[in-house]
Write a protein that holds these residues in place. Structure first.
Motif, PDB file in Angstrom:
ATOM      1  N   ALA A 143       0.306  -1.330  -0.155  1.00  0.00           N
ATOM      2  CA  ALA A 143       0.069  -0.219   0.038  1.00  0.00           C
ATOM      3  C   ALA A 143       0.519   1.748  -0.304  1.00  0.00           C
ATOM      4  CB  ALA A 143      -1.075   0.082   1.089  1.00  0.00           C
ATOM      5  N   LEU A 144       1.830   1.482   1.088  1.00  0.00           N
ATOM      6  CA  LEU A 144       2.557   2.631   0.770  1.00  0.00           C
ATOM      7  C   LEU A 144       3.507   2.809  -0.738  1.00  0.00           C
ATOM      8  CD1 LEU A 144       4.348   2.369   4.530  1.00  0.00           C
ATOM      9  CD2 LEU A 144       2.756   3.539   3.769  1.00  0.00           C
ATOM     10  N   ALA A 145       3.884   1.379  -0.856  1.00  0.00           N
ATOM     11  CA  ALA A 145       4.952   0.992  -2.427  1.00  0.00           C
ATOM     12  C   ALA A 145       3.619   2.162  -3.866  1.00  0.00           C
ATOM     13  CB  ALA A 145       5.053   0.427  -2.268  1.00  0.00           C
ATOM     14  N   GLY A 194      -0.183   6.653  -6.067  1.00  0.00           N
ATOM     15  CA  GLY A 194      -1.190   8.319  -5.599  1.00  0.00           C
ATOM     16  C   GLY A 194      -2.688   6.776  -4.512  1.00  0.00           C
ATOM     17  N   ILE A 195      -3.115   7.106  -4.345  1.00  0.00           N
ATOM     18  CA  ILE A 195      -4.121   6.616  -3.029  1.00  0.00           C
ATOM     19  C   ILE A 195      -5.247   5.812  -4.327  1.00  0.00           C
ATOM     20  CG2 ILE A 195      -5.755   8.140  -2.889  1.00  0.00           C
ATOM     21  CD1 ILE A 195      -4.474   6.498  -0.110  1.00  0.00           C
ATOM     22  N   LYS A 196      -5.376   5.851  -5.432  1.00  0.00           N
ATOM     23  CA  LYS A 196      -6.721   5.112  -5.968  1.00  0.00           C
ATOM     24  C   LYS A 196      -5.995   4.259  -6.114  1.00  0.00           C
ATOM     25  CE  LYS A 196      -9.663   5.766  -9.952  1.00  0.00           C
ATOM     26  NZ  LYS A 196      -9.850   4.479 -10.238  1.00  0.00           N
ATOM     27  N   ALA A 197      -4.942   4.470  -6.646  1.00  0.00           N
ATOM     28  CA  ALA A 197      -4.236   2.188  -6.472  1.00  0.00           C
ATOM     29  C   ALA A 197      -4.558   1.429  -5.604  1.00  0.00           C
ATOM     30  CB  ALA A 197      -3.225   2.686  -7.331  1.00  0.00           C
ATOM     31  N   VAL A 199      -6.127  -3.259  -1.731  1.00  0.00           N
ATOM     32  CA  VAL A 199      -5.028  -3.521  -0.759  1.00  0.00           C
ATOM     33  C   VAL A 199      -5.133  -3.598   0.703  1.00  0.00           C
ATOM     34  CG1 VAL A 199      -2.884  -3.064  -0.151  1.00  0.00           C
ATOM     35  CG2 VAL A 199      -3.721  -3.817  -2.368  1.00  0.00           C
ATOM     36  N   PHE A 200      -5.878  -2.164   1.157  1.00  0.00           N
ATOM     37  CA  PHE A 200      -6.741  -1.414   3.131  1.00  0.00           C
ATOM     38  C   PHE A 200      -7.447  -2.853   3.413  1.00  0.00           C
ATOM     39  CE2 PHE A 200      -5.438   2.029   0.227  1.00  0.00           C
ATOM     40  CZ  PHE A 200      -4.665   2.198   1.209  1.00  0.00           C
ATOM     41  N   VAL A 201      -8.637  -3.537   1.768  1.00  0.00           N
ATOM     42  CA  VAL A 201      -8.953  -4.075   2.584  1.00  0.00           C
ATOM     43  C   VAL A 201      -8.912  -5.880   3.258  1.00  0.00           C
ATOM     44  CG1 VAL A 201     -11.004  -6.593   2.049  1.00  0.00           C
ATOM     45  CG2 VAL A 201     -10.966  -3.766   1.473  1.00  0.00           C
TER      46      VAL A 201
END
Length: 153
Positions: free
Chosen positions: A104-106, A112-115, A121-123
């Motif tokens: 997620a950080l990479a 950007g945040i949308k990818a 990934v956050f799920v």
């Protein structure tokens, strides 16, 4: 009322979902889902995945990106094996969560945040750490032996 009666089923489903998510990503980069450019294929071959890794971590050389790609792939295979064989599930879940956090950080840094939102990934992060917090994995040999029921309240 038994609030945690669904917990064993939810943890089993989370474990299987995480295992097959990791396995699917490995299968994609090794070409099992199809050739590059085919429908629903992200990489299709190893070299495309190494290029993707180079994009995610642009400050490293191509040889280091290739080594990172190998390490990530081996970790994903190991975590999948651990989830499917009921071996140290909590450690596999924590490792998977950390791996997803790094992704997620990479991804945020590179695209950007949308990818990472589009890739869920956050799920994956939430599911991994939630699975790590389950007190008893009922569908394992260790969990079958335990006759106690977790009562958090």
């Amino acid at each position: 009322m038994n609030e945690d009666k669904y917990l064993p089923y939810a943890s089993l489903l989370m474990r299987l979902a995480l295992a097959f998510t990791l396995l699917s990503a490995v299968a994609d980069r090794l070409g099992f889902w199809g050739a590059p450019g085919d429908k629903n294929v992200a990489w299709g071959e190893w070299s495309n995945y190494v290029e993707h890794m180079q994009t995610l971590v642009p400050f490293v050389s191509r040889s280091i990106a290739s080594k990172l790609a190998t390490v990530v792939t081996l970790l994903q295979i190991a975590f999948t094996f651990m989830f499917l064989t009921n071996l140290k599930i909590r450690w596999a879940a924590i490792g998977t969560g950390i791996l997803f956090c790094l992704f997620a950080l990479a991804m945020v840094n590179a695209y950007g945040i949308k990818a990472p939102l589009d890739s869920s990934v956050f799920v994956g992060i939430a599911a991994s750490f939630l699975l790590a917090s389950v007190p008893i994995y009922k569908w394992t040999l260790g969990g079958i032996k335990k006759r106690t029921v977790y009562r958090p309240y």
